[in-house]
Design a protein around this motif. Sequence first.
Motif, mmCIF file in Angstrom:
data_model
loop_
_atom_site.group_PDB
_atom_site.id
_atom_site.type_symbol
_atom_site.label_atom_id
_atom_site.label_comp_id
_atom_site.label_asym_id
_atom_site.label_seq_id
_atom_site.Cartn_x
_atom_site.Cartn_y
_atom_site.Cartn_z
ATOM 1 N N LEU A 23 10.302 -9.507 1.144
ATOM 2 C CA LEU A 23 10.162 -8.221 0.463
ATOM 3 C C LEU A 23 8.861 -8.164 -0.346
ATOM 4 O O LEU A 23 8.158 -7.145 -0.327
ATOM 5 C CB LEU A 23 11.366 -7.991 -0.456
ATOM 6 N N VAL A 24 8.547 -9.238 -1.050
ATOM 7 C CA VAL A 24 7.333 -9.249 -1.874
ATOM 8 C C VAL A 24 6.087 -9.168 -1.002
ATOM 9 O O VAL A 24 5.151 -8.389 -1.276
ATOM 10 C CB VAL A 24 7.316 -10.509 -2.757
ATOM 11 N N LEU A 25 6.034 -9.953 0.082
ATOM 12 C CA LEU A 25 4.856 -9.946 0.947
ATOM 13 C C LEU A 25 4.714 -8.625 1.687
ATOM 14 O O LEU A 25 3.593 -8.136 1.908
ATOM 15 C CB LEU A 25 4.937 -11.103 1.941
ATOM 16 N N ALA A 26 5.838 -8.021 2.085
ATOM 17 C CA ALA A 26 5.762 -6.721 2.750
ATOM 18 C C ALA A 26 5.223 -5.660 1.800
ATOM 19 O O ALA A 26 4.407 -4.808 2.197
ATOM 20 C CB ALA A 26 7.148 -6.324 3.266
ATOM 21 N N ALA A 27 5.664 -5.685 0.552
ATOM 22 C CA ALA A 27 5.143 -4.729 -0.434
ATOM 23 C C ALA A 27 3.654 -4.959 -0.690
ATOM 24 O O ALA A 27 2.876 -4.010 -0.835
ATOM 25 C CB ALA A 27 5.931 -4.847 -1.737
ATOM 26 N N ALA A 28 3.244 -6.235 -0.742
ATOM 27 C CA ALA A 28 1.832 -6.526 -0.951
ATOM 28 C C ALA A 28 0.990 -6.060 0.237
ATOM 29 O O ALA A 28 -0.132 -5.553 0.055
ATOM 30 C CB ALA A 28 1.637 -8.028 -1.173
ATOM 31 N N GLY A 29 1.495 -6.211 1.449
ATOM 32 C CA GLY A 29 0.752 -5.761 2.623
ATOM 33 C C GLY A 29 0.580 -4.255 2.671
ATOM 34 O O GLY A 29 -0.422 -3.751 3.209
ATOM 35 N N ALA A 30 1.542 -3.514 2.109
ATOM 36 C CA ALA A 30 1.441 -2.051 2.091
ATOM 37 C C ALA A 30 0.658 -1.546 0.886
ATOM 38 O O ALA A 30 0.427 -0.331 0.770
ATOM 39 C CB ALA A 30 2.841 -1.431 2.090
ATOM 40 N N GLY A 31 0.246 -2.444 -0.019
ATOM 41 C CA GLY A 31 -0.462 -2.037 -1.229
ATOM 42 C C GLY A 31 -1.749 -1.281 -0.970
ATOM 43 O O GLY A 31 -1.987 -0.229 -1.582
ATOM 44 N N PRO A 32 -2.656 -1.763 -0.086
ATOM 45 C CA PRO A 32 -3.900 -1.012 0.142
ATOM 46 C C PRO A 32 -3.675 0.412 0.630
ATOM 47 O O PRO A 32 -4.327 1.347 0.145
ATOM 48 C CB PRO A 32 -4.618 -1.867 1.204
ATOM 49 N N ALA A 33 -2.774 0.598 1.581
ATOM 50 C CA ALA A 33 -2.491 1.952 2.070
ATOM 51 C C ALA A 33 -1.928 2.833 0.966
ATOM 52 O O ALA A 33 -2.252 4.024 0.870
ATOM 53 C CB ALA A 33 -1.523 1.888 3.245
ATOM 54 N N PHE A 34 -1.087 2.262 0.121
ATOM 55 C CA PHE A 34 -0.500 3.031 -0.975
ATOM 56 C C PHE A 34 -1.568 3.476 -1.970
ATOM 57 O O PHE A 34 -1.599 4.630 -2.408
ATOM 58 C CB PHE A 34 0.560 2.178 -1.674
ATOM 59 N N LEU A 35 -2.479 2.570 -2.343
ATOM 60 C CA LEU A 35 -3.507 2.902 -3.323
ATOM 61 C C LEU A 35 -4.492 3.934 -2.782
ATOM 62 O O LEU A 35 -4.902 4.861 -3.501
ATOM 63 C CB LEU A 35 -4.243 1.628 -3.742
ATOM 64 N N VAL A 36 -4.893 3.793 -1.520
ATOM 65 C CA VAL A 36 -5.831 4.753 -0.942
ATOM 66 C C VAL A 36 -5.185 6.122 -0.775
ATOM 67 O O VAL A 36 -5.825 7.157 -1.005
ATOM 68 C CB VAL A 36 -6.356 4.217 0.409
ATOM 69 N N ALA A 37 -3.896 6.151 -0.405
ATOM 70 C CA ALA A 37 -3.213 7.432 -0.196
ATOM 71 C C ALA A 37 -3.075 8.228 -1.479
ATOM 72 O O ALA A 37 -2.951 9.455 -1.436
ATOM 73 C CB ALA A 37 -1.840 7.188 0.421
ATOM 74 N N GLN A 38 -3.106 7.570 -2.634
ATOM 75 C CA GLN A 38 -3.013 8.290 -3.896
ATOM 76 C C GLN A 38 -4.251 9.146 -4.157
ATOM 77 O O GLN A 38 -4.156 10.192 -4.801
ATOM 78 C CB GLN A 38 -2.819 7.296 -5.051
ATOM 79 N N ARG A 39 -5.397 8.719 -3.649
ATOM 80 C CA ARG A 39 -6.639 9.454 -3.887
ATOM 81 C C ARG A 39 -7.069 10.279 -2.678
ATOM 82 O O ARG A 39 -7.579 11.391 -2.826
ATOM 83 C CB ARG A 39 -7.752 8.461 -4.248
ATOM 84 N N ASP A 40 -6.883 9.720 -1.492
ATOM 85 C CA ASP A 40 -7.322 10.402 -0.271
ATOM 86 C C ASP A 40 -6.202 10.324 0.759
ATOM 87 O O ASP A 40 -6.011 9.267 1.377
ATOM 88 C CB ASP A 40 -8.590 9.740 0.265
ATOM 89 N N PRO A 41 -5.425 11.400 0.958
ATOM 90 C CA PRO A 41 -4.295 11.329 1.907
ATOM 91 C C PRO A 41 -4.716 10.945 3.318
ATOM 92 O O PRO A 41 -4.067 10.105 3.955
ATOM 93 C CB PRO A 41 -3.725 12.749 1.857
ATOM 94 N N VAL A 42 -5.810 11.545 3.824
ATOM 95 C CA VAL A 42 -6.242 11.218 5.184
ATOM 96 C C VAL A 42 -6.704 9.762 5.261
ATOM 97 O O VAL A 42 -6.358 9.021 6.204
ATOM 98 C CB VAL A 42 -7.367 12.185 5.619
ATOM 99 N N GLY A 43 -7.469 9.333 4.277
ATOM 100 C CA GLY A 43 -7.895 7.935 4.257
ATOM 101 C C GLY A 43 -6.727 6.979 4.121
ATOM 102 O O GLY A 43 -6.743 5.883 4.691
ATOM 103 N N GLY A 44 -5.689 7.388 3.378
ATOM 104 C CA GLY A 44 -4.504 6.547 3.253
ATOM 105 C C GLY A 44 -3.778 6.383 4.573
ATOM 106 O O GLY A 44 -3.306 5.285 4.902
ATOM 107 N N ILE A 45 -3.703 7.462 5.345
ATOM 108 C CA ILE A 45 -3.050 7.373 6.657
ATOM 109 C C ILE A 45 -3.827 6.448 7.581
ATOM 110 O O ILE A 45 -3.252 5.602 8.276
ATOM 111 C CB ILE A 45 -2.906 8.782 7.265
#
Length: 607
Positions: free
Chosen positions: A441-463
């Motif tokens: 669970l911890v590693l899966a959340a860490a792997g999704a961290g970059p997409a989550f942070l980018v999606a907060q500022r740029d939705p298209v870039g986050g996708i």
Amino acid sequence: MAGVLIRMKLAVLRNSLGGKQAENLIGGLSAGLLLAAVTLYFATRADLLGIALAFWVLGWMIGPAMFGGGDDTLRPEIFAQLPVSPRRLAAGLLGASFVGAAPAVSLVAFAGLVVLASRLGTVAVVVAVPAMLLQLTLAVLLSRVTTGVINRVMRTRAGAAATAVFSAIVMALTGSGWALFPAAGSVAGAGLPDAVSASLRLLPSGWSLAAVEAAGRSDWLIVAVALSGLLLLCGLLLWAWAALLRQRMTTRPSTTGTRRRAEREYRARGPLAAVFVKETRTWLRDFRRVHFAVFAFLYAVFFCVLPLAAGSSDFLPWTGLLFVLIAAAMSAGLYGEDGTALWITLTVPGASSVDVRGRQLAWLALVAPPAVGLTVALTAATGHHDQWPLLLALVPAVLGGCAGLVVLLSLVRLVPITDPHKRSGNLLENPTDFGQVLLCLVLAAAGAGPAFLVAQRDPVGGIITGVVSGIGLFWLLGRLAQRRLDTHGPEVLHLMRSGPTRRVAPPLRPLRPLRPLHPLRRPAPIKTAGTRTAAMFLLTVCWIPLFPQGLVPIVMLLTGKVERSWFLALHLPSAYQWPVALGMTVLGLIIAGTGVVLKRRSSPATA
């Protein structure tokens, strides 16, 4: 005969209680007493007591089959050669079934009938005592009969799927049961509708409640009918249990059931397709994998649906994502579930890459369609369209990362499991390792961290980031798993065959002479049992600050959908909400990590 069996069970429990058994006993007893205290607290309201009694009886019916396969301290097969009829043996084993922590805790909970009767008069108290004992007898017999029936169908996919329902409900209630508190408060204030209240008393679990209430208003006909019905039902269940014991002691398990059906021949085009087909069929046929897959799906659904009772639909769009995380955590022992069959892969040159990739693709093929379907359907149905950019970024990232973690963690942190052909009907004979689950669970959340942070500022870039990171993690983690299989394959196979090996203890340093003990002073107790108890307690309570008080408020603050409910951070001024939510998350991780460390220290050292 009951007295002899009771003394036998007491002797077995007295001589076998220690280590893991003591840890499970302490944890189960603590949780049971807490639930019994809650039942006694609500015992002054007849409707709430009826609901509690129904859940206790339901727990007795399905709980033992889910959390240990039933009480087999005295196995009936031991008495197969004795000149004892099944009915007499069933009656004796019934008497021995009342010995243990579970019946004692249940008796405390069923004492809520006496608490309720104390408000209705002395006569009601007199009726409540036999009603309480009959209620306990009914629960124990239902447990025995249900466990016997489930054990007969445990080797079927339908049975394994059905047994996952109760455990999913219980685990979901521990995580999001807070949403039912407002509904329970309204029931305590206004009561249930008349139809629901009457239905609770028509169920067998409510007959004792009906008898106590009838005694309070001097309706002796209903008292006689209710108590007689309980007595008759207990007699029928005892007869059914005797019939199940007769079959269990005289019928040999069949090993030719799979030979009667001719399997359709399937020729896979290439080694990758062969591994994919083999792994897919294993997921659909292995009752343990079926159980865990159904549990992951139902847990995600129940966990996100329960907040609807509090008027919140904010969790529903995240059902698919939660399903992926739980399915990955349940699959973190993927290679360990195959047992010693790993030697087939190790003896074929170059098969490691194909084997890893085939397992990843099979896992994705089984998990991705339900996850995407749940995400699309529930997000569209609830109208939370503002969550689309974040979901479209996180779902591919989590799917790709988890598809790599399930193969990598199963090799790096291998948990040996009994070979499939040697397993019994007990689903939890080889339970999932908690450290494996938490790490996944911890590693899966860490792997999704970059997409989550980018999606907060740029939705298209986050996708775009989510898709790229998902593909990258799928390839990278799979590559690491392949390298681990190539370099440590023999060691992994040896660990599967022989289990953990003990380390050689280092030589002890000379110690100073100890002063003689006082004649009345006893040596200090060994701290292993206390360490195990503390570890189990920490691993149980860590989820409260981690998820309900930490991650859930963080998600609410990020999405702007704030429901205060019982979330501590959301009741504070805005300047303190983020620090408290993050602090709760860190606190939960610290508690969980401490529990894992204590558990490893209290367990036998492994190489």
